[in-house]
Design a protein around this motif. Sequence first.
Motif, PDB file in Angstrom:
ATOM      1  N   VAL A 277     -14.179  11.345 -44.531  1.00 32.14           N
ATOM      2  CA  VAL A 277     -14.774  11.417 -43.905  1.00 32.14           C
ATOM      3  C   VAL A 277     -14.671  11.093 -42.588  1.00 32.14           C
ATOM      4  CG1 VAL A 277     -17.648  11.716 -43.863  1.00 32.14           C
ATOM      5  CG2 VAL A 277     -15.719  12.140 -45.751  1.00 32.14           C
ATOM      6  N   LEU A 278     -14.859   9.813 -42.773  1.00 31.16           N
ATOM      7  CA  LEU A 278     -14.870   9.293 -41.611  1.00 31.16           C
ATOM      8  C   LEU A 278     -14.341   7.364 -41.156  1.00 31.16           C
ATOM      9  CD1 LEU A 278     -17.279   6.666 -42.225  1.00 31.16           C
ATOM     10  CD2 LEU A 278     -18.618   8.447 -42.388  1.00 31.16           C
ATOM     11  N   GLY A 279     -14.077   6.806 -40.595  1.00 28.12           N
ATOM     12  CA  GLY A 279     -13.902   5.436 -40.149  1.00 28.12           C
ATOM     13  C   GLY A 279     -14.722   4.759 -39.780  1.00 28.12           C
ATOM     14  N   CYS A 280     -14.958   3.008 -40.041  1.00 32.09           N
ATOM     15  CA  CYS A 280     -15.712   3.057 -39.449  1.00 32.09           C
ATOM     16  C   CYS A 280     -15.687   1.144 -39.997  1.00 32.09           C
ATOM     17  CB  CYS A 280     -17.229   3.049 -40.245  1.00 32.09           C
ATOM     18  SG  CYS A 280     -16.670   2.542 -42.226  1.00 32.09           S
ATOM     19  N   GLY A 281     -16.535   0.481 -39.456  1.00 33.43           N
ATOM     20  CA  GLY A 281     -16.165  -0.912 -39.751  1.00 33.43           C
ATOM     21  C   GLY A 281     -16.761  -2.420 -39.046  1.00 33.43           C
ATOM     22  N   VAL A 282     -16.815  -3.746 -39.196  1.00 32.65           N
ATOM     23  CA  VAL A 282     -17.459  -4.719 -38.841  1.00 32.65           C
ATOM     24  C   VAL A 282     -16.868  -5.009 -37.181  1.00 32.65           C
ATOM     25  CG1 VAL A 282     -18.774  -6.904 -38.776  1.00 32.65           C
ATOM     26  CG2 VAL A 282     -17.993  -5.091 -40.965  1.00 32.65           C
ATOM     27  N   THR A 283     -17.625  -4.454 -36.514  1.00 33.83           N
ATOM     28  CA  THR A 283     -17.823  -4.644 -34.913  1.00 33.83           C
ATOM     29  C   THR A 283     -16.745  -6.049 -34.725  1.00 33.83           C
ATOM     30  OG1 THR A 283     -19.593  -3.265 -33.883  1.00 33.83           O
ATOM     31  CG2 THR A 283     -18.524  -4.371 -31.887  1.00 33.83           C
ATOM     32  N   GLU A 284     -16.106  -5.437 -33.991  1.00 26.23           N
ATOM     33  CA  GLU A 284     -14.772  -7.486 -32.668  1.00 26.23           C
ATOM     34  C   GLU A 284     -16.166  -7.843 -32.593  1.00 26.23           C
ATOM     35  OE1 GLU A 284     -12.319  -8.961 -33.691  1.00 26.23           O
ATOM     36  OE2 GLU A 284     -10.876  -7.433 -34.619  1.00 26.23           O
ATOM     37  N   GLN A 285     -15.932  -9.454 -32.474  1.00 28.93           N
ATOM     38  CA  GLN A 285     -16.993 -10.264 -31.753  1.00 28.93           C
ATOM     39  C   GLN A 285     -17.224 -10.227 -30.665  1.00 28.93           C
ATOM     40  OE1 GLN A 285     -19.219 -10.351 -34.080  1.00 28.93           O
ATOM     41  NE2 GLN A 285     -20.128 -11.832 -32.744  1.00 28.93           N
ATOM     42  N   GLU A 286     -15.400  -9.487 -30.205  1.00 28.38           N
ATOM     43  CA  GLU A 286     -15.432  -9.578 -28.957  1.00 28.38           C
ATOM     44  C   GLU A 286     -15.949  -9.065 -27.940  1.00 28.38           C
ATOM     45  OE1 GLU A 286     -13.759 -10.668 -24.965  1.00 28.38           O
ATOM     46  OE2 GLU A 286     -13.738 -12.330 -27.002  1.00 28.38           O
ATOM     47  N   ILE A 287     -16.403  -7.125 -28.341  1.00 30.31           N
ATOM     48  CA  ILE A 287     -16.796  -7.049 -27.637  1.00 30.31           C
ATOM     49  C   ILE A 287     -18.254  -7.047 -28.359  1.00 30.31           C
ATOM     50  CG2 ILE A 287     -16.984  -4.193 -28.382  1.00 30.31           C
ATOM     51  CD1 ILE A 287     -14.791  -3.771 -29.799  1.00 30.31           C
ATOM     52  N   LEU A 288     -19.651  -7.431 -28.957  1.00 25.38           N
ATOM     53  CA  LEU A 288     -20.205  -7.841 -29.058  1.00 25.38           C
ATOM     54  C   LEU A 288     -20.635  -9.444 -27.760  1.00 25.38           C
ATOM     55  CD1 LEU A 288     -20.694  -8.277 -32.122  1.00 25.38           C
ATOM     56  CD2 LEU A 288     -21.866  -6.055 -31.057  1.00 25.38           C
ATOM     57  N   LYS A 289     -19.677 -10.011 -27.800  1.00 26.48           N
ATOM     58  CA  LYS A 289     -18.973 -11.128 -26.298  1.00 26.48           C
ATOM     59  C   LYS A 289     -19.600 -10.565 -25.147  1.00 26.48           C
ATOM     60  CE  LYS A 289     -17.242 -15.027 -25.225  1.00 26.48           C
ATOM     61  NZ  LYS A 289     -15.367 -15.837 -25.452  1.00 26.48           N
ATOM     62  N   ARG A 290     -19.034  -9.266 -24.870  1.00 20.41           N
ATOM     63  CA  ARG A 290     -18.845  -8.664 -23.841  1.00 20.41           C
ATOM     64  C   ARG A 290     -19.909  -7.837 -23.299  1.00 20.41           C
ATOM     65  NH1 ARG A 290     -12.098  -6.297 -23.331  1.00 20.41           N
ATOM     66  NH2 ARG A 290     -11.363  -7.777 -23.978  1.00 20.41           N
ATOM     67  N   SER A 291     -20.626  -7.907 -24.279  1.00 17.45           N
ATOM     68  CA  SER A 291     -21.915  -6.929 -23.844  1.00 17.45           C
ATOM     69  C   SER A 291     -23.548  -7.950 -23.702  1.00 17.45           C
ATOM     70  CB  SER A 291     -22.187  -6.008 -25.266  1.00 17.45           C
ATOM     71  OG  SER A 291     -21.069  -5.140 -24.916  1.00 17.45           O
ATOM     72  N   GLY A 292     -22.850  -9.563 -24.067  1.00 16.22           N
ATOM     73  CA  GLY A 292     -23.981  -9.984 -24.400  1.00 16.22           C
ATOM     74  C   GLY A 292     -24.469 -10.435 -25.652  1.00 16.22           C
ATOM     75  N   LYS A 293     -24.017 -10.062 -26.202  1.00 13.03           N
ATOM     76  CA  LYS A 293     -24.952 -10.331 -27.715  1.00 13.03           C
ATOM     77  C   LYS A 293     -23.989 -11.149 -28.609  1.00 13.03           C
ATOM     78  CE  LYS A 293     -26.475  -5.895 -27.557  1.00 13.03           C
ATOM     79  NZ  LYS A 293     -28.003  -6.030 -26.901  1.00 13.03           N
ATOM     80  N   THR A 294     -23.833 -12.526 -27.646  1.00 16.65           N
ATOM     81  CA  THR A 294     -22.934 -13.080 -28.427  1.00 16.65           C
ATOM     82  C   THR A 294     -23.476 -14.121 -29.725  1.00 16.65           C
ATOM     83  OG1 THR A 294     -23.888 -15.044 -27.285  1.00 16.65           O
ATOM     84  CG2 THR A 294     -21.565 -13.774 -26.244  1.00 16.65           C
TER      85      THR A 294
END
Length: 435
Positions: A277-294
């Motif tokens: 049906v779909l793929g999913c997961g817990v977002t890598e911290q590096e992506i959040l860090k680059r987006s200002g959500k450390t």
Amino acid sequence: MAISLAHATLFSRTSLFLSRNSRSLTFCIPFSTSSSSAAAASSSLPSDKLHRNKWRSPVASVLELGGVKIGREDVMRDDPTNNVPDTIFSKLGMQLHRRDQHPIGILKNAIYEYFDTSYPNKFDKFDDLCPIVTVKQNFDDVLVPADHVSRSYNDTYYIDAQTVLRCHTSAHQAELLRRGHTHFLVTGDVYRRDSIDSTHYPVFHQMEGVRVFSPDDWEASGVDATSHAAEDLKKCLEGLANHLFGAVEMRWIDTYFPFTNPSFELEIYFQEKWLEVLGCGVTEQEILKRSGKTNNVAWAFGLGLERLAMVLFDIPDIRLFWSNDERFTSQFSKGQLGVKFKPFSKYPPCYKDISFWINESFTENNLCEVVRGIAGDLAEEVLLIDNFTNKKGMTSHCYRIAYRSMERSLTDDEINELQWNVREQVQSKLNVVLR
């Protein structure tokens, strides 16, 4: 992370130019082309080519995406890295996912209904974001490795070396995170060079969902941040599967994506077989860090709308989604999820074979692009039926091309002309030797 169910999976992003309309954002690459220059470009094309490619309407649709003026020459540039054909440009701006009486739009709205009911006033929705994105947004921002196969010109449509047609709706995730959005759904048309058969098409539609958590969320739950996000993700998506398919058996499969960890695929037991049906997961911290959500964690999921719609509506061929035949379009109504498609006719296919000696640069995707460029949606399948290597080390491939219209019978003259043009273009464009 918009994850195609019929293709390899990845993430992506868009930005640079944006405008606001109520709660929506529209992103696109800024172009210098004016409406007058676009008109001039159109007037310079032969009238028969204009009629055949019907690109005037898509241009008008794209112009509505944030007011950015996009002409044919902005997408099909005179650039050595450009590999966007007329057949792909003609699909820009058609936005099947925004048509409430189309199976793709009906499915999108059904998913919206689930999130509106389960998470009232939580999720922002975006379905009009421009499909032209940068390489950085499409790959780098979602941690796709530099040597990943999806970056190749064989797999992705490049406008120039730094600009592509998005491969996935994840192309907008980083920008939306930076803009402060913490719960959002992104739906859109995505583009990939691919094979020709009943379940693959170079343009399809995806939906991505993202939810960001603050420390207060997981600290109150008594589990660590990653476990909290993963548990919430699975609960959310199991509810979505029940909403779309009813009470079905489900299973979670551990998998790998560059942009999530841990990563999962959800499968359901439907119509006596297991369906991804779909793929999913817990977002890598590096992506959040680059987006200002450390200090946050997040989950993301992605699904292919065509894959699910073909199952829910019993649509046997992916080309039908693009049909304007009233015998197809009249069968579907707004809000009616799962109405079973009734085939209106089955016209006979015509098979033609083509054999040639390949070279080191030959790829099947390049062959399919040539066939699509000539036959369009009349090409039903391109199938490798034979290959061998001779004593001199030369390799021969034989492909069987199935030509079939979903709306009428093709004439012998039409098919012979198509095949003749295919042979001519395969030889000249792919530098192979016909046998």
